[in-house]
Design a protein around this motif. Structure first.
Motif, PDB file in Angstrom:
ATOM      1  N   GLU A   1      -7.423  -5.615  -7.548  1.00 25.51           N
ATOM      2  CA  GLU A   1      -7.627  -4.172  -6.984  1.00 25.51           C
ATOM      3  C   GLU A   1      -8.172  -3.601  -8.805  1.00 25.51           C
ATOM      4  O   GLU A   1      -8.718  -1.988  -8.036  1.00 25.51           O
TER       5      GLU A   1
ATOM      6  N   HIS B   1     -10.065  -0.340  -5.870  1.00 24.66           N
ATOM      7  CA  HIS B   1      -9.203  -0.182  -4.594  1.00 24.66           C
ATOM      8  C   HIS B   1      -9.173   1.292  -4.960  1.00 24.66           C
ATOM      9  O   HIS B   1      -9.227   2.541  -3.451  1.00 24.66           O
TER      10      HIS B   1
ATOM     11  N   GLU C   1       3.224  -6.872  -1.408  1.00 22.54           N
ATOM     12  CA  GLU C   1       1.693  -7.728  -1.020  1.00 22.54           C
ATOM     13  C   GLU C   1       2.315  -8.148   0.335  1.00 22.54           C
ATOM     14  O   GLU C   1       0.782  -8.306   1.518  1.00 22.54           O
TER      15      GLU C   1
ATOM     16  N   ASP D   1       1.512  -5.139   3.180  1.00 24.41           N
ATOM     17  CA  ASP D   1       0.323  -4.055   2.627  1.00 24.41           C
ATOM     18  C   ASP D   1      -0.414  -3.417   3.757  1.00 24.41           C
ATOM     19  O   ASP D   1      -0.795  -2.652   3.674  1.00 24.41           O
ATOM     20  N   LEU D   2      -1.100  -4.450   3.938  1.00 24.06           N
ATOM     21  CA  LEU D   2      -2.119  -4.531   4.954  1.00 24.06           C
ATOM     22  C   LEU D   2      -0.515  -4.336   7.017  1.00 24.06           C
ATOM     23  O   LEU D   2      -1.558  -3.016   7.178  1.00 24.06           O
TER      24      LEU D   2
ATOM     25  N   VAL E   1      -1.039  -0.884   4.971  1.00 23.79           N
ATOM     26  CA  VAL E   1      -2.667   0.209   5.313  1.00 23.79           C
ATOM     27  C   VAL E   1      -3.425   0.651   6.820  1.00 23.79           C
ATOM     28  O   VAL E   1      -4.242   1.640   6.412  1.00 23.79           O
TER      29      VAL E   1
ATOM     30  N   HIS F   1      -8.809  -4.147   2.226  1.00 23.17           N
ATOM     31  CA  HIS F   1      -7.848  -4.640   2.124  1.00 23.17           C
ATOM     32  C   HIS F   1      -7.754  -5.863   3.155  1.00 23.17           C
ATOM     33  O   HIS F   1      -6.822  -6.830   3.293  1.00 23.17           O
TER      34      HIS F   1
ATOM     35  N   GLU G   1      -6.222  -9.481   1.285  1.00 25.55           N
ATOM     36  CA  GLU G   1      -4.751  -8.799   1.663  1.00 25.55           C
ATOM     37  C   GLU G   1      -4.587 -10.457   1.442  1.00 25.55           C
ATOM     38  O   GLU G   1      -3.043 -10.699   0.994  1.00 25.55           O
TER      39      GLU G   1
END
Length: 223
Positions: A74, A84, A136, A139-140, A143, A165, A169
């Motif tokens: 990160e 990031h 987590e 997150d994808l 994003v 990512h 990820e």
């Protein structure tokens, strides 16, 4: 434990959010997408602090090591330019969005509540792990949705923030999962579950507000 977490009503409601369903088909203005980006900045910017706080309350070296790996990526893994948040600000500026709006917008009430929960849940081991896992594993999805909005509105085919990512990820999910399954009592597992659900609810409220700003859903309080 993973099945219990991903089978909760809070998780199902979040991944089925209207924002994710409509972002690839709805016409979005430049101002709308810039609003998305300005609000996303706040949890993005706080996330390394959240991870560092989590590491400080984890009791075992295995969990500390797993989350430290996420924190390192990160923050750029020894290069601030690869952090990031730096990639985010740079790539969105290249896509045509005002850097000041992306990194300096006032947070919505829902955004502030989300960041406050990140701070609160990092105060002890089980709630911290719940917050990490909840973030987590979704997150994808988040994003990709923001990236899709940028792509469709700006015409930018590739975005370095989305690309990083996609690359990192899967490892983040593995590290978060490893930390979660590090030997918890039944009571601690329930506390972790509660924390993850709270995180998904706050992210749901965050995307409720973004969706309301573009008419995807009615604003809170309206039918």
């Amino acid at each position: 434990m993973s099945d219990r977490l991903l089978g909760t009503a809070a998780h199902r409601a979040f991944i089925d959010h209207e924002f994710f369903k409509q972002v690839s088909s709805r016409n979005l203005s430049h101002a709308h997408v810039e609003t998305f980006l300005g609000q996303w900045w706040h949890p993005l910017h706080y996330f390394p602090t959240f991870l560092a706080r989590c590491i400080s309350v984890l009791p075992d070296i295995e969990s500390k090591s797993a989350i430290t790996r996420i924190l390192s990526q990160e923050t750029g893994a020894r290069s601030a330019k690869a952090a990031h948040e730096v990639i985010y600000a740079d790539s969105m500026e290249k896509a045509g969005y005002d850097r000041r709006a992306v990194t300096g917008s006032v947070p919505f009430e829902e955004t502030a509540a989300l960041v406050a929960w990140y701070e609160q849940c990092s105060a002890d081991r089980t709630s911290a792990l719940g917050g990490i896992f909840a973030t987590e594993v979704t997150d994808l999805l988040m994003v990709s949705a923001i990236g899709e909005a940028v792509k469709r509105e700006s015409g930018t085919e590739r975005n370095a923030w989305v690309d990083i990512h996609v690359q990192q990820e899967p490892d983040h999910v593995d590290q978060a999962t490893s930390a979660v399954f590090s030997g918890l009592t039944a009571e601690q597992e329930q506390e972790l579950l509660d924390s993850a659900e709270q995180m998904w609810r706050r992210w749901t409220a965050f995307f409720d507000r973004l969706a309301a700003e573009t008419g995807m859903i009615a604003p809170a309080g309206r039918s």
